[in-house]
Structures are given as C-alpha cells and as structure tokens.
Design a protein around this motif. Structure first.
Motif, PDB file in Angstrom:
ATOM      1  N   UNK A 156     -24.476 -39.069 -13.244  1.00  0.00           N
ATOM      2  CA  UNK A 156     -24.933 -39.039 -14.632  1.00  0.00           C
ATOM      3  C   UNK A 156     -25.164 -37.578 -14.977  1.00  0.00           C
ATOM      4  N   UNK A 157     -24.254 -37.013 -15.757  1.00  0.00           N
ATOM      5  CA  UNK A 157     -24.309 -35.590 -16.065  1.00  0.00           C
ATOM      6  C   UNK A 157     -23.676 -35.350 -17.427  1.00  0.00           C
ATOM      7  N   UNK A 158     -24.410 -34.686 -18.309  1.00  0.00           N
ATOM      8  CA  UNK A 158     -23.940 -34.486 -19.679  1.00  0.00           C
ATOM      9  C   UNK A 158     -22.668 -33.648 -19.725  1.00  0.00           C
ATOM     10  N   UNK A 203     -12.906 -46.297 -29.060  1.00  0.00           N
ATOM     11  CA  UNK A 203     -14.330 -46.040 -28.924  1.00  0.00           C
ATOM     12  C   UNK A 203     -14.560 -45.544 -27.500  1.00  0.00           C
ATOM     13  N   UNK A 204     -15.264 -44.423 -27.353  1.00  0.00           N
ATOM     14  CA  UNK A 204     -15.560 -43.880 -26.027  1.00  0.00           C
ATOM     15  C   UNK A 204     -17.021 -44.165 -25.707  1.00  0.00           C
ATOM     16  N   UNK A 205     -17.230 -44.981 -24.691  1.00  0.00           N
ATOM     17  CA  UNK A 205     -18.574 -45.393 -24.290  1.00  0.00           C
ATOM     18  C   UNK A 205     -18.880 -44.848 -22.896  1.00  0.00           C
ATOM     19  N   UNK A 206     -20.026 -44.184 -22.750  1.00  0.00           N
ATOM     20  CA  UNK A 206     -20.470 -43.750 -21.431  1.00  0.00           C
ATOM     21  C   UNK A 206     -21.391 -44.813 -20.833  1.00  0.00           C
ATOM     22  N   UNK A 207     -21.569 -44.758 -19.526  1.00  0.00           N
ATOM     23  CA  UNK A 207     -22.525 -45.644 -18.878  1.00  0.00           C
ATOM     24  C   UNK A 207     -23.812 -44.885 -18.586  1.00  0.00           C
ATOM     25  N   UNK A 208     -24.919 -45.602 -18.570  1.00  0.00           N
ATOM     26  CA  UNK A 208     -26.184 -45.051 -18.091  1.00  0.00           C
ATOM     27  C   UNK A 208     -26.583 -45.694 -16.766  1.00  0.00           C
ATOM     28  N   UNK A 209     -25.645 -46.385 -16.141  1.00  0.00           N
ATOM     29  CA  UNK A 209     -25.934 -47.158 -14.929  1.00  0.00           C
ATOM     30  C   UNK A 209     -26.446 -46.255 -13.811  1.00  0.00           C
ATOM     31  N   UNK A 210     -27.424 -46.742 -13.067  1.00  0.00           N
ATOM     32  CA  UNK A 210     -28.047 -45.934 -12.038  1.00  0.00           C
ATOM     33  C   UNK A 210     -27.331 -46.002 -10.690  1.00  0.00           C
ATOM     34  N   UNK A 211     -26.819 -47.174 -10.319  1.00  0.00           N
ATOM     35  CA  UNK A 211     -26.242 -47.409  -8.995  1.00  0.00           C
ATOM     36  C   UNK A 211     -27.203 -47.010  -7.874  1.00  0.00           C
ATOM     37  N   UNK A 212     -28.486 -47.059  -8.161  1.00  0.00           N
ATOM     38  CA  UNK A 212     -29.481 -46.750  -7.159  1.00  0.00           C
ATOM     39  C   UNK A 212     -29.796 -45.279  -6.998  1.00  0.00           C
ATOM     40  N   UNK A 241     -32.396 -39.410 -20.238  1.00  0.00           N
ATOM     41  CA  UNK A 241     -32.192 -37.976 -20.501  1.00  0.00           C
ATOM     42  C   UNK A 241     -30.716 -37.640 -20.648  1.00  0.00           C
ATOM     43  N   UNK A 242     -29.856 -38.235 -19.822  1.00  0.00           N
ATOM     44  CA  UNK A 242     -28.433 -37.887 -19.906  1.00  0.00           C
ATOM     45  C   UNK A 242     -27.830 -38.390 -21.213  1.00  0.00           C
ATOM     46  N   UNK A 243     -28.337 -39.498 -21.733  1.00  0.00           N
ATOM     47  CA  UNK A 243     -27.862 -39.983 -23.031  1.00  0.00           C
ATOM     48  C   UNK A 243     -28.294 -39.014 -24.134  1.00  0.00           C
ATOM     49  N   UNK A 259     -35.112 -45.923 -27.740  1.00  0.00           N
ATOM     50  CA  UNK A 259     -34.301 -46.737 -28.640  1.00  0.00           C
ATOM     51  C   UNK A 259     -34.441 -46.269 -30.089  1.00  0.00           C
ATOM     52  N   UNK A 260     -35.618 -45.801 -30.474  1.00  0.00           N
ATOM     53  CA  UNK A 260     -35.787 -45.254 -31.824  1.00  0.00           C
ATOM     54  C   UNK A 260     -34.937 -43.997 -32.000  1.00  0.00           C
ATOM     55  N   UNK A 261     -34.861 -43.192 -30.945  1.00  0.00           N
ATOM     56  CA  UNK A 261     -34.009 -41.999 -30.982  1.00  0.00           C
ATOM     57  C   UNK A 261     -32.542 -42.402 -31.106  1.00  0.00           C
ATOM     58  N   UNK A 262     -32.109 -43.402 -30.343  1.00  0.00           N
ATOM     59  CA  UNK A 262     -30.734 -43.888 -30.427  1.00  0.00           C
ATOM     60  C   UNK A 262     -30.420 -44.350 -31.849  1.00  0.00           C
ATOM     61  N   UNK A 263     -31.367 -45.043 -32.456  1.00  0.00           N
ATOM     62  CA  UNK A 263     -31.166 -45.517 -33.821  1.00  0.00           C
ATOM     63  C   UNK A 263     -31.019 -44.345 -34.787  1.00  0.00           C
ATOM     64  N   UNK A 264     -31.870 -43.334 -34.646  1.00  0.00           N
ATOM     65  CA  UNK A 264     -31.793 -42.176 -35.537  1.00  0.00           C
ATOM     66  C   UNK A 264     -30.479 -41.415 -35.360  1.00  0.00           C
TER      67      UNK A 264
END
Length: 283
Positions: A67-69, A88-97, A106-108, A137-142
């Motif tokens: 996970x790196x910007x 549409x380009x979608x990134x993952x926020x998945x942790x995989x542990x 933070x990376x999002x 989520x409020x930040x994502x909405x904005x």
C-alpha cells in the motif's frame, strides 16, 4: 387493438477485472501483471474484451503486496496513458495482514484515487474503530472518491446497512461487492453462494457486484448478472476457464464472462455508465 406491452431493457452489466491481487505471483501464472507497464497492457486487453473497470494491487521490489501512494500513482498513470478514461481505475486498501486501519486510510488520502475498495472487517472491525472510520468516510464523500465495500459474509451486509442508517457511512447507499466462497472449503464458489446475500430480509443495495473463486467463476457472475448485479473476474480470484483449462490472460476471463452475459441477452456497461450508476447510488 391493444398495444403489446414491451419488456423493459435490462440494466447494462458492468464487468470489472481484478488482474493480480496481492498474493499470487508469476510463479502462479506467468501472465499475472505486477508492474505498471504490465497493468497498462492488461487494462487495454481487458477493455477490448468488455471490461469497464480495473481493480489494482501494487507490489514492492520483491513482489510483495504494497500500500503505497507513489506506486498507485505510477500504476494509475500507466493505465490512464493506455486506456484514457475508458476504464474506472480502482485501488485496493486491502491489508493482507501487513497494514493497520490507519495505514490503509492514509494511503487512500495520499493517493486520492477515482475509486477504492474497502473491506469492512478490516477498516472498522469493532465499535471503537467507528469514529476514525466515520471521519475517513466523510473525507471520501468530500473528495468525491467512489467507495466500494467488499463483503465476505451476509452478516457484513447487515452490519454495513446499520452503519449507513447510523450515519457512520455518510451516504444514502454505497456500491458493494459480494465475495462468494472466500471462506469455503478449497475456496471454490458456487452460484448458490449468492442467495444468502439477496434473500428475504437482507439489505438491498442498489448497485452490487459479485466475485467468485475457482473455475465456476463464470457461472457465478452470470447468475449475478441475470439477477440484477454486476461482475468482477480475474486472476486475483481465479486462473481457470469454465472448462477447467488454464486461462492465458485476464482478458480471457473477461471475454468468457462477456460472452455468457451477452448470450443471456444482457448488455455490457462502459466506464461512463458505471460512473453514473455509482454517482446515483452515492448521491
């Protein structure tokens, strides 16, 4: 004479491709894309085969999940150069542990992607984590970033509906992905795995998508399309064609899904249709 009633056109089905995931490497399949150039080439091939979205993971120099910007920006730029806005380009926020919820969020924030997949069980595992998640989520909405919630069990759909009702997730509704069979024996999905998500009494999400594990991927996503959902295929979850043969590329899996949906009378959505559907869902 009375005019014959005409049947409404079915909603176009969106096909997303998840071409790499965070676990598999070229030892699993030599065509699994890991670099920005490989992801860009895969994006072009899958667009031609019928995809309207690509869900990407990035890797470090050793090929491990990352996970790196900066890595996300490089991969996204390569894909945009190859296909423009046609996916549409979608990134993952998945942790995989490997990552904590604060690192995932933070990376999002640093990447500011067009869209991001969010695993509810990872990012908001308990009540104590809700305030930080609500702020995120409020930040994502904005920022007008499209959130896409990955749900691994029907109970998670019920919990997400409760978070929406309480305003922790500040949207009227959100797009969701039902991951069929993630925790079943041998991770082999079946179309019947979808039924608990959409049965009586379950939350109704206006835009839902399905991914599946194993060679019955095409059957699962075709069933989803026929029932009003959308579909995700690719090497992240499955390497095999419906007949059991190994797919040569991710585009082969997209093509099989597209063929099956068209054979059933379904139309395919393009990227702008998907964006409009998500905007409508999130507004």
């Amino acid at each position: 004479m009375q005019a014959e009633a005409t049947e409404a056109e079915p909603t176009p089905v969106s096909i997303a491709v998840a071409p790499n995931g965070g676990r598999r490497t070229k030892a699993d399949h030599p065509a699994l894309p890991m670099t920005p150039d490989e992801l860009a080439r895969t994006a072009s091939e899958c667009l031609a085969a019928g995809a309207c979205m690509i869900h990407i993971h990035v890797r470090n120099d050793e090929g491990r999940h990352l996970l790196d910007a900066d890595a996300y920006r490089q991969a996204s730029a390569a894909i945009r150069q190859a296909v423009g806005e046609r996916l549409v380009v979608q990134i993952t926020s998945e942790t995989l542990g490997f990552y904590r919820p604060e690192e995932q969020m933070a990376v999002v924030r640093e990447t500011r992607p067009e869209a991001v997949s969010l695993a509810l069980r990872e990012l908001v595992p308990d009540e104590a984590s809700e305030p930080a998640f609500a702020e995120f989520m409020q930040w994502i909405q904005r920022e007008r970033i499209a959130p896409h919630f990955i749900l691994y069990a029907p109970e998670e759909a019920v919990r997400l509906a409760a978070l929406l009702k309480r305003g922790v997730v500040p949207f009227e509704s959100v797009p969701v992905l039902y991951a069929l069979g993630r925790y079943t024996v041998a991770q082999t999905s079946s179309p019947s795995d979808l039924l608990p998500y959409i049965g009586p009494g379950m939350p109704a999400f206006p835009h839902w998508m399905v991914c599946a594990f194993g060679r019955r991927e095409a059957a699962c996503v075709t069933a989803a399309g026929l029932l009003g959902g959308h579909v995700r295929v690719g090497f992240e979850n499955n390497l095999d064609l419906p007949d059991g043969a190994r797919a040569e590329t991710n585009a082969d899996l997209v093509d099989r899904a597209a063929q099956a949906l068209r054979t059933c009378g379904m139309r395919l959505a393009d990227a702008d249709m998907l964006r409009q559907a998500w905007d409508s869902c999130l507004s």
